[in-house]
Design an enzyme around this catalytic site. Structure first.
Site, mmCIF file in Angstrom:
data_model
loop_
_atom_site.group_PDB
_atom_site.id
_atom_site.type_symbol
_atom_site.label_atom_id
_atom_site.label_comp_id
_atom_site.label_asym_id
_atom_site.label_seq_id
_atom_site.Cartn_x
_atom_site.Cartn_y
_atom_site.Cartn_z
ATOM 1 N N SER A 45 77.689 63.822 14.397
ATOM 2 C CA SER A 45 78.078 63.388 13.050
ATOM 3 C C SER A 45 79.409 62.635 13.024
ATOM 4 O O SER A 45 79.698 61.924 12.064
ATOM 5 C CB SER A 45 78.149 64.585 12.100
ATOM 6 O OG SER A 45 79.228 65.435 12.429
ATOM 7 N N LYS A 108 84.739 67.286 10.614
ATOM 8 C CA LYS A 108 84.583 66.061 9.812
ATOM 9 C C LYS A 108 85.963 65.470 9.531
ATOM 10 O O LYS A 108 86.992 66.083 9.798
ATOM 11 C CB LYS A 108 83.899 66.355 8.476
ATOM 12 C CG LYS A 108 82.606 67.136 8.540
ATOM 13 C CD LYS A 108 81.436 66.312 8.991
ATOM 14 C CE LYS A 108 80.159 67.142 8.996
ATOM 15 N NZ LYS A 108 79.030 66.416 9.614
#
Length: 266
Positions: A45, A108
């Site tokens: 991701s 993230k």
């Protein structure tokens, strides 16, 4: 014949050795709990800033401490909130517990602060109705041969980084719902996160939602090791582990070792 004196000295030496060993273990645990902790990243991701099977070091003290940031004790409700709290910055790469699944850890990039209005329009991030600087700087071809468009983005605080978007195939744009989103109003005490791999990230645009400050574990700093394949697997058995050792060693990504995650020179 062993005298009482000799036995006493032997026992004393053994106790000293065990004491030294216990001291070293305690120091190592304290470092991991309070200062720095390694993490393995199993997903893509954050590609290509962080690849699958990158091993990163993160600093535990960067945001202070919460129940979730204390390794080995995060399952025990010791306290609520954070102690010695320090505010995070836009653009930080954060390891945290997602509020919808406390059994895993996500990594993230922090984009939205409490009170912010966030929206993506045609892949461009708007923060409080102002679009950030975004320039296409080239392409990236993954190890699987997948082509991505590479962009340099600059946040309002001056932090720059690269983001990646799957290149259109025959003019078809991948996953348009990620490119054009609803408006998000970030609540107090919570934060908005995106993955640098914009089309393949479960982040605040979709299932993740906002992340409370209390859920922050650490700030990612640099890659200390990286491999293309995983060696250890509980299900494959000892013999297969031995057979897999050589290809695992050959898969080491030497060019990624000790890479600063905030370096945009590459």
């Amino acid at each position: 014949m062993q005298t009482d004196n000799t036995k006493s000295n032997t026992n004393k030496t053994a106790k000293q050795e065990w004491g030294s060993f216990a001291f070293v273990i305690c120091i190592a645990l304290l470092i991991r709990i309070l200062i720095m902790e390694p993490f393995n990243v199993p997903t893509g991701s954050m590609k290509a800033t962080i690849l699958e099977n990158d091993y990163i070091f993160s600093t535990k003290y960067s945001y202070g401490y919460s129940n979730y940031s204390l390794s080995f004790f995060d399952f025990i409700p010791l306290f609520k909130g954070r102690i010695f709290a320090r505010e995070p910055d836009r653009g930080d790469i954060v390891v945290f517990r997602p509020p919808n699944d406390m059994s895993v850890r996500y990594i993230k990039r922090l984009i939205g602060l409490p009170g912010d209005k966030i929206q993506l329009i045609d892949d461009v991030i708007y923060i409080n109705d102002k679009k950030i600087e975004r320039t296409e700087v080239g392409t990236y071809i993954s190890e699987e041969g997948i082509k991505y468009l590479k962009f340099k983005e600059t946040l309002p605080n001056g932090r720059t980084y690269f983001s990646y978007k799957l290149a259109p195939i025959y003019g078809v744009i991948y996953n348009d719902r990620y490119s054009n989103t609803d408006v998000f109003y970030v609540p107090e005490g919570q934060y908005f996160f995106l993955g640098d791999n914009r089309d393949q990230s479960n982040d605040s645009r979709v299932n993740l939602g906002f992340v409370p400050f209390e859920n922050f574990i650490a700030k990612a700093q640099f890659i200390w090791f990286s491999t293309k394949i995983t060696w250890w697997d509980n299900d494959i058995g000892v013999i297969n582990l031995v057979l897999k050792l050589k290809p695992w060693i050959e898969s080491v990504r030497l060019n990624r070792i000790f890479r600063n995650l905030y370096n945009t020179d590459a």
